[in-house]
Design an enzyme around this catalytic site. Structure first.
Site, PDB file in Angstrom:
ATOM      1  N   LYS A   1       6.618  -4.397  -3.704  1.00 50.13           N
ATOM      2  CA  LYS A   1       8.042  -4.079  -3.638  1.00 50.13           C
ATOM      3  C   LYS A   1       8.542  -4.119  -2.200  1.00 50.13           C
ATOM      4  CE  LYS A   1      11.957  -2.767  -5.231  1.00 50.13           C
ATOM      5  NZ  LYS A   1      12.707  -3.887  -5.823  1.00 50.13           N
TER       6      LYS A   1
ATOM      7  N   CYS B   1       0.825  -1.224   0.000  1.00 47.90           N
ATOM      8  CA  CYS B   1       0.000   0.000   0.000  1.00 47.90           C
ATOM      9  C   CYS B   1       0.854   1.266   0.000  1.00 47.90           C
ATOM     10  CB  CYS B   1      -0.873   0.047   1.241  1.00 47.90           C
ATOM     11  SG  CYS B   1      -1.894  -1.390   1.464  1.00 47.90           S
TER      12      CYS B   1
ATOM     13  N   LYS C   1      13.306 -14.824 -10.084  1.00 39.28           N
ATOM     14  CA  LYS C   1      13.067 -13.736 -11.055  1.00 39.28           C
ATOM     15  C   LYS C   1      12.046 -14.173 -12.092  1.00 39.28           C
ATOM     16  CE  LYS C   1      14.250 -10.981  -9.517  1.00 39.28           C
ATOM     17  NZ  LYS C   1      14.822 -10.936  -8.245  1.00 39.28           N
TER      18      LYS C   1
ATOM     19  N   GLU D   1       8.478 -14.511 -10.594  1.00 39.55           N
ATOM     20  CA  GLU D   1       7.922 -13.213 -10.193  1.00 39.55           C
ATOM     21  C   GLU D   1       7.294 -12.469 -11.369  1.00 39.55           C
ATOM     22  OE1 GLU D   1      10.413 -11.158  -6.609  1.00 39.55           O
ATOM     23  OE2 GLU D   1      11.531 -11.489  -8.433  1.00 39.55           O
TER      24      GLU D   1
ATOM     25  N   TRP E   1      -3.058  -2.618  -1.409  1.00 36.26           N
ATOM     26  CA  TRP E   1      -2.662  -4.004  -1.703  1.00 36.26           C
ATOM     27  C   TRP E   1      -3.443  -4.852  -0.712  1.00 36.26           C
ATOM     28  CZ3 TRP E   1      -0.009  -8.065   0.797  1.00 36.26           C
ATOM     29  CH2 TRP E   1       0.558  -9.034  -0.039  1.00 36.26           C
TER      30      TRP E   1
ATOM     31  N   ARG F   1       5.274  -0.092  -5.899  1.00 36.28           N
ATOM     32  CA  ARG F   1       5.238  -0.878  -4.664  1.00 36.28           C
ATOM     33  C   ARG F   1       4.289  -2.066  -4.774  1.00 36.28           C
ATOM     34  NH1 ARG F   1       7.122   2.277  -0.194  1.00 36.28           N
ATOM     35  NH2 ARG F   1       5.870   1.040   1.216  1.00 36.28           N
TER      36      ARG F   1
ATOM     37  N   GLU G   1      17.879 -17.568  -7.276  1.00 35.78           N
ATOM     38  CA  GLU G   1      17.519 -16.198  -7.657  1.00 35.78           C
ATOM     39  C   GLU G   1      16.997 -16.149  -9.096  1.00 35.78           C
ATOM     40  OE1 GLU G   1      16.908 -13.619  -6.174  1.00 35.78           O
ATOM     41  OE2 GLU G   1      17.093 -12.009  -7.633  1.00 35.78           O
TER      42      GLU G   1
ATOM     43  N   ASN H   1      -1.921   1.928   5.755  1.00 32.55           N
ATOM     44  CA  ASN H   1      -1.041   0.820   5.366  1.00 32.55           C
ATOM     45  C   ASN H   1      -0.824  -0.033   6.604  1.00 32.55           C
ATOM     46  OD1 ASN H   1      -0.786   2.248   3.027  1.00 32.55           O
ATOM     47  ND2 ASN H   1       1.403   2.649   3.213  1.00 32.55           N
ATOM     48  N   GLY H   2      -0.834  -1.332   6.457  1.00 31.98           N
ATOM     49  CA  GLY H   2      -0.600  -2.199   7.616  1.00 31.98           C
ATOM     50  C   GLY H   2      -1.823  -3.038   7.929  1.00 31.98           C
TER      51      GLY H   2
ATOM     52  N   HIS I   1      17.753 -36.305  -6.795  1.00 29.95           N
ATOM     53  CA  HIS I   1      16.913 -36.712  -5.669  1.00 29.95           C
ATOM     54  C   HIS I   1      15.474 -36.229  -5.811  1.00 29.95           C
ATOM     55  CE1 HIS I   1      20.445 -38.243  -3.709  1.00 29.95           C
ATOM     56  NE2 HIS I   1      21.040 -37.075  -3.823  1.00 29.95           N
TER      57      HIS I   1
END
Ligand code: G6P
Length: 630
Positions: A625, A2, A507, A510, A92, A27, A503, A118-119, A526
């Site tokens: 973000k 948010c 990427k 995402e 968000w 964000r 990573e 926000n929160g 395995h």
């Protein structure tokens, strides 16, 4: 996550709020809204009934919708709104699906007060039940509307706005960054924070801004006041009054943010992510600037100078982080254990904070965070500090909460990272971890000669990253075209490049929404090997290091099952050309620094696959973000 922006001054608030919200889009969000106070002049007859007097009243206007800031902009364009005070929000979703009604701002029971938040208010259900019993009814499923009503309760009992907000906040459990306006108080915005960042901008000509992220207001001012947890402010055209939520007046310093507007613009690139990938030669240089003493084979990290003794006698280091920063930390563990011979534990901050971890005063903790606001990472270092550990930060955003709450730290100086998928922050984190490794190594067993040769190689990395960008980008666009419709990807690496495989996979998922897994190459047999067939592209990071031959065997195993191998290899490696379908070459460097090079083609690969699939690269669905909720 948010975003909050607020304005009070003498200019039209709507365009300032909308452009601020656009700066916060990166964000991650799913809906947007505005609340404004419109002044309505009206003629009132005087007592003698002859002449008319002009007085003003104020009307609270709310516009909000599910979707993008441009949708909100369209709504606003069709209804010219005149106001010099207002608040804006990007939401968000946490409590309640993305929808018009769940979007912020929310109002109280009398539609007098508007709040953006926000929160998460953890005890909202309890407060809501209490308010329902007192006759309140709610339109949305959000925790924020409950807070609006609670503030409204106090406001209707004749407390002023600041006091109403303060009394309400004393009843809530959870995290918040809020901004509140009220129709009957047309000159002020009341804001407060606990666990969610909030900054107040001091503009010219009696104008002030409120934001959850300095990027929203940097076009107007660089002078800011950062609120700390449990602090609140009443911001009006005549100034700012700050106090704690327990009602102690406080004076906060005005600080100057060192951020250029160009740094938060795309500068000719199609996306922020691509711009940030291309910035890496410079950002890696910036992370090293002024920190290496080549002759002494040593490193000076200014922020850690007061803690050298603790670092020298530390029995163990604990690194805690989330997401991409966690992957950097994992490479940091490999680096530090190899060269400084100090045991390093690394743990996801979200796990660390809740499992009663063993920490004592001979440990030193490092929290790695691009944003410096990640709720889990913040909670993890608080937990570490509580248990007596020294807590150090490796952070990008200057003045962020982790930067301020850690005992000391090192900034990575990557500049604002806007693309949700972290790229340049990762390589800058690695650079700082490499510097830290050399510094810790030189305190212990690393000789001046070895320190010097590491530094010399590190100083060449920016040029080698540039070379990698120049020589691989076109080839990667072609590879992306070939594999863009794959349903799954596997990424394999060993040693320093195992975290790079993690990573690379992160990427890709995402931003392209392709399922991807990163694995230590030898672990493939395995489990993941069962997935390999002619539909599976396998990215293998195979530079010529001490596990090179082993990785070649892993490539053979993939080929034997008809998987498509895309190899990242050291330039001049002829052997690998015969084994892999596609080979992307990177320059030679020390194994410890290969992640700084091998990750670059993986960033580009995910970028070009995502764009080929038509995905919104800078604002991928569901992601944020800066994750300020746990
Ligand atoms: C979010 C971001 C990731 C980031 C992670 C940790 O998930 O989308 O890019 O790696 O948070 O963030 P931090 O700011 O603490 O590095």
């Amino acid at each position: 996550m948010c975003g909050i922006v607020g304005y009070v001054g003498n200019r039209e608030a709507t365009p300032i709020l909308l452009s601020g919200l656009k700066r916060l889009e990166y964000r991650g969000y799913d809906s947007a809204g505005l609340a404004l106070l419109e002044e309505l002049p009206r003629a009132v007859s005087t007592s003698n009934g002859h002449s008319a007097e002009l007085v003003t009243s104020t009307r609270l206007i709310i516009e909000k919708c599910k979707g993008k800031v441009t949708d909100l902009e369209e709504i606003a364009a069709n209804k010219p709104l005149h106001s010099t005070i207002g608040i804006g929000h990007t939401r968000w979703a946490t409590h309640g699906a993305p929808s018009d009604v769940n979007s912020h701002p929310h109002t109280d029971q009398n539609d007098k007060i508007a709040i953006i938040h926000n929160g998460i208010i953890e005890n909202y259900a309890h407060i809501r039940d209490r308010l329902i019993a007192r006759g309140h009814s709610f339109r949305s499923e959000t925790d924020t509307e409950v807070l609006a009503h609670l503030i409204g309760e106090f406001y209707s009992q004749n407390h002023n706005l600041t006091e109403s907000v303060r009394l309400a906040l004393n009843e809530v459990v959870g995290a918040f960054g809020i901004a509140v306006i009220a129709a009957d108080d047309p000159n002020e915005i009341v804001c407060a924070r606990k666990g969610s960042p909030l900054v107040i901008g001091v503009g010219n000509d009696n104008e002030y801004f409120v934001a959850s992220d300095a990027a929203a207001i940097i076009a107007h001012t660089r002078q800011v006041i950062y609120l700390s947890d449990n602090e609140m402010a009443t911001v009006s055209r005549s100034g700012i009054k700050t106090r704690t939520i327990s009602n102690i007046e406080i004076t906060k310093p005005v600080e100057v943010i060192d951020m250029e507007l160009e740094a938060i613009e795309k500068g000719g690139f199609a996306h922020f992510m691509l711009k940030e990938i291309h910035e890496q030669p410079r950002t890696i240089t910036d992370a090293m600037r002024g920190r290496v003493i080549e002759e002494e084979g040593n490193v000076i990290l200014g922020g850690l100078q007061n803690h050298l003794k603790d670092l020298r006698r530390a029995k163990r280091l604990i690194i805690t982080a989330c997401g991409t920063s966690f992957h950097a930390g994992l490479i940091g563990k490999y680096m530090i254990e190899q060269y400084a011979r100090v045991p390093v534990e690394i743990e996801y901050a979200s796990e660390f904070r809740y499992r009663n971890p063993i920490v004592d005063d001979e440990d030193v903790m490092f929290a790695i965070s691009q944003s410096g606001e990640t709720a889990d990472t913040l909670a993890a270092i608080r937990e570490g500090k509580r248990k007596g550990s020294l807590a150090l930060g490796i952070v990008n955003v200057v003045g962020s909460t982790i930067a301020r709450e850690s005992d000391a730290g090192v900034y990575i100086h990557a500049g604002p990272e806007i693309g949700v998928a972290s790229t340049k922050a990762f390589t800058s984190q690695l650079t700082v971890l490499a510097l830290l490794t050399i510094m810790l190594g030189r305190m212990r067993h690393l000789s001046v000669v070895d320190g010097r040769s590491m530094i010399r190689e590190l100083l060449q990395i920016p040029d080698k990253v540039q070379q990698t960008l120049d020589s691989t980008e076109r080839q990667i666009t072609e590879i992306a075209e070939i594999f863009k419709d794959a349903a799954n990807f596997l990424y394999l690496g060993r040693g320093y490049n195992y975290p790079v495989a993690l990573e690379g996979a992160l990427k890709l998922k995402e931003i392209s929404y392709i399922h991807a897994e990163g694995y230590p190459a030898a672990e493939m047999k395995h489990g993941p090997i069962a997935l390999i067939d002619e539909n599976m592209p396998v990215v293998v990071i195979a530079p010529q290091d001490d596990v090179y031959e082993k990785v070649l065997s892993n490539i053979q195993e993939v080929r034997a099952r008809k998987g498509h191998v895309i190899a990242i290899a050291t330039e001049g490696d002829e052997k690998i050309k015969e084994l892999a379908e596609q080979v992307i070459f990177i320059p030679k460097t020390l194994p410890v620094f290969t992640p700084l090079l091998s990750v670059v083609p993986l960033q580009l690969l995910s970028y070009y696959i995502a764009t080929a699939r038509g995905c919104n690269v800078d604002q991928p669905r569901n992601l944020a973000k800066s994750v300020t909720v746990e």
